[in-house]
Design a protein around this motif. Structure first.
Motif, short mmCIF file in Angstrom:
data_model
loop_
_atom_site.label_atom_id
_atom_site.label_comp_id
_atom_site.label_asym_id
_atom_site.label_seq_id
_atom_site.Cartn_x
_atom_site.Cartn_y
_atom_site.Cartn_z
N ASN A 1 7.66 -14.29 27.86
CA ASN A 1 7.33 -15.17 28.58
C ASN A 1 6.90 -14.75 29.99
O ASN A 1 8.03 -13.97 30.65
CB ASN A 1 8.47 -16.20 28.71
CG ASN A 1 9.06 -16.78 27.16
OD1 ASN A 1 8.09 -17.44 26.39
ND2 ASN A 1 10.15 -16.21 26.66
N ARG B 1 3.35 -20.79 23.59
CA ARG B 1 4.32 -21.79 23.88
C ARG B 1 4.09 -21.93 25.32
O ARG B 1 4.04 -21.09 26.15
CB ARG B 1 5.75 -21.37 23.49
CG ARG B 1 6.09 -20.33 24.45
CD ARG B 1 7.83 -20.05 23.88
NE ARG B 1 8.65 -20.80 24.16
CZ ARG B 1 9.89 -20.84 25.04
NH1 ARG B 1 9.88 -19.33 25.63
NH2 ARG B 1 10.53 -21.54 25.59
N GLY C 1 5.97 -24.74 28.53
CA GLY C 1 6.75 -25.98 28.85
C GLY C 1 7.28 -26.11 30.25
O GLY C 1 6.88 -25.34 30.90
N ASP D 1 9.52 -27.12 25.47
CA ASP D 1 8.03 -26.89 25.17
C ASP D 1 7.33 -28.11 25.04
O ASP D 1 7.69 -28.93 24.19
CB ASP D 1 8.35 -26.08 23.77
CG ASP D 1 8.55 -24.77 23.84
OD1 ASP D 1 9.23 -24.24 24.98
OD2 ASP D 1 8.71 -23.96 22.85
N ASN E 1 9.07 -30.46 18.84
CA ASN E 1 9.08 -29.64 20.13
C ASN E 1 10.52 -28.95 20.51
O ASN E 1 11.35 -29.77 20.26
CB ASN E 1 8.68 -30.59 21.40
CG ASN E 1 7.60 -31.22 21.30
OD1 ASN E 1 7.20 -32.21 20.43
ND2 ASN E 1 6.34 -30.65 21.90
#
Length: 369
Positions: free
Chosen positions: A245, A320, A322, A339, A361
């Motif tokens: 991420n 992903r 979010g 997310d 989610n």
């Protein structure tokens, strides 16, 4: 190196020194300590009472700091922040330790370990009894600092905005579905109380089913949560997905970066713990890419313990993205992730009570170390 004269000027002595350098005659006490033919320490005070106050200062640490900062091109240096060396309750306030090229520094969350290999070779456990503890506060704000931290918490998923019902085959166990993140984080001061936290990390979702008798399998059209054979007594069934991420979170830090630092030094090892001051919060975003996923099913069959582990994509979304919220008070830091995209690809999620593919989610929350 040219002849070096080190003037040790404490904060209470600076006005006198300023007058002395300007050529003004003033009655004062001067102590000259000859070190060798080329070096000396000169202490200039207003009176003998000021000279006696030197007992409250850590002169040894002052000289060590000077030695670390002096170079061949420096002939004169003043210490204007005498408060950094005042003894208080048998603890000494010090400035940050400068690390040399041959030393090792490890940072994890609010803990920093510095190791000097040359000194550690001669270190033994008896030296720990002579360790030195130092506590001080700093308002220093570098433009950008770097550290590693660990997110530890729980994760779940929301089914169309709410947690799945208890009788749903994909209901997640509230405790035991762990979320773990390893993050390389930079903290950039923008101005005033505003900071920007940004960096890269790896995290693991672990969705542990409430009913361990369900097996998570990849069907022909969607992911399936099927009952195990009656001969098997399930004890754990979970789905794990890992992501890499990138995260960016603007932070409002009302202490403006002020930190309390506790340092313990023994031989060539120094352990420093950083505790932030005051209240802070921030909301930002993240985006990631899935790098792995697997299921694990533990059960008993005919009295024997068995474990099945399968690696596949299980129709999980590869990307992903979010929202992330962070809030902190002094040494405590909490986080929450949500997310915005679904866990599974569209129309590939498990079937809900209405026979439709559930829209799940991911959500996680916990503490940052």
């Amino acid at each position: 190196m040219k002849s070096t004269i080190i003037y040790i000027l404490l904060a209470l002595m600076l006005p006198t020194m300023a007058l002395a350098k300007s050529g003004t005659n003033l009655k004062q006490d001067t102590v000259i300590i000859e070190l060798n033919n080329n070096s000396k320490i000169v202490i200039i005070t207003k009176n003998r009472n000021d000279l006696a106050s030197l007992e409250n200062y850590d002169i040894n640490q002052m000289v060590r700091d000077l030695n670390n900062q002096l170079s061949d091109s420096v002939e004169y240096m003043e210490i204007s922040d005498g408060k950094a060396y005042v003894n208080e309750d048998n603890e000494v306030e010090m400035k940050d330790w400068k690390i040399n090229d041959d030393e090792i520094r490890i940072k994890l969350g609010g803990v920093e370990v510095d190791v000097d290999p040359d000194e550690v070779d001669d270190w033994d456990e008896d030296d720990w009894g002579d360790r030195r503890k130092v506590t001080y506060e700093t308002e220093r704000r570098d433009r950008t600092t770097h550290h590693f931290n660990v997110d530890i918490g729980l994760n779940n998923w929301l089914d169309d905005g709410s947690f799945p019902e208890g009788n749903s085959p994909y209901t997640v166990k509230s405790f035991g579905s762990w979320y773990v993140g390893l993050n390389s984080t930079n903290r950039t001061w923008v101005g005033g109380p505003i900071f920007l936290e940004w960096g890269l990390g790896i995290n693991w979702y672990n969705w542990k089913l409430e009913d361990a008798d369900y097996i998570i399998q990849e069907g022909s059209e969607a992911v399936e949560f099927n009952l195990a054979p009656t001969t098997q007594n399930g004890s754990k069934s979970k789905l794990t997905a890992s992501f890499i991420n990138a995260t960016v979170v603007p932070m409002f830090d009302f202490s403006r970066g002020r930190r309390k630092i506790t340092s313990i030094e023994s031989g060539g090892v120094r352990i420093k713990r950083y505790s932030r001051k005051g209240f802070r919060f921030g909301v930002g975003g993240y985006a990631g890419y899935r790098i792995g996923s697997h299921t694990k099913y533990k059960y008993k069959e005919d009295g024997d313990r068995e474990k099945d582990k399968e690696r596949d994509n299980f129709f999980l979304e590869n990307f992903r993205y979010g929202l992330r919220a962070q809030v902190g008070w002094k040494g405590v830091e909490l986080f929450a992730n949500y997310d915005l995209n679904e866990v599974f690809s569209p129309n590939r999620g498990p079937l809900n009570a209405n026979g439709q593919n559930a829209k799940l989610n991911a959500i996680s929350f916990g503490i940052t170390l």
